[in-house]
Design a protein around this motif. Structure first.
Motif: not given
Length: 197
Positions: A111, A122-123, A126-127, A129-130, A152
């Motif tokens: 990080d 990171k992307q 994030k994808q 989790i989204t 969320k």
């Protein structure tokens, strides 16, 4: 499909398997060239740099993750959202256990850094989790989950249980970490469901 594309896909398959077992940072052009039976210069021509190779492996890992974790659940149209989330989590844990309980994305993610590889990692996280958040939100919208459930926050809590299992795998092994993971997840999912109001 052209020969060059076939060769590149073979390289990425080998790179993904290596990174899955030994970590993304252990992957080098020289090591991969040996695995693929190629010269370093021949392999290098496909990627031009180590970081491009690593980013390509992250993209390959994303494709495999979609095939193994998400795609099998998408075809099950008769499942409730609670069942879908349960299956997604089951596939997710199976994915991790196939890599000796580790997560390629998290293991390589630093990080404190912000280079192209870290952005790609990171992307990827994030994808995922989204996607989990969207499934929870859909369950809220159709009335399966409590209308005041924060999707969320719910995804945050699910991921927290996963991170705990990820850590406990190293401390106590697969059996106990899995048992504790599923016990906590079942408690969480039960609290979301409208029938428990």
């Amino acid at each position: 499909m052209g020969k060059g594309r076939i060769t590149k896909e073979h390289i990425l398959d080998q790179a993904f398997e290596f990174a899955s077992q030994f970590g993304l940072e252990s992957l080098t052009v020289g090591e991969l060239a040996k695995l693929c039976g190629m010269s370093k210069s021949g392999l290098f021509a496909h990627f031009n740099s180590k970081i491009n190779l690593q980013i390509a492996v992250v993209e390959q890992a994303n494709r495999v993750f979609l095939q193994r974790v998400i795609a099998p659940v998408r075809v099950e149209n008769s499942l409730s959202y609670q069942e879908k989330i349960h299956h997604l989590l089951d596939n997710w844990m199976t994915w991790n256990h196939s890599f000796q309980g580790s997560c390629m994305f998290l293991d390589a993610w630093k990080d404190s850094q912000d280079d192209e590889l870290q952005i790609a990692l990171k992307q990827a996280v994030k994808q995922w989790i989204t996607y989990l958040t969207i499934q929870i939100q859909k369950g809220i919208e159709i009335g399966e989950f409590h209308c005041d459930l924060d999707a969320k926050q719910a995804a945050f809590e699910l991921y927290g249980h996963y991170l705990s299992a990820h850590l406990f795998y190293s401390l106590v092994g697969k059996e106990e970490s899995s048992a504790r993971f599923w016990k906590s997840v079942e408690t969480l999912l039960s609290g979301w469901h409208v029938s428990n109001k």
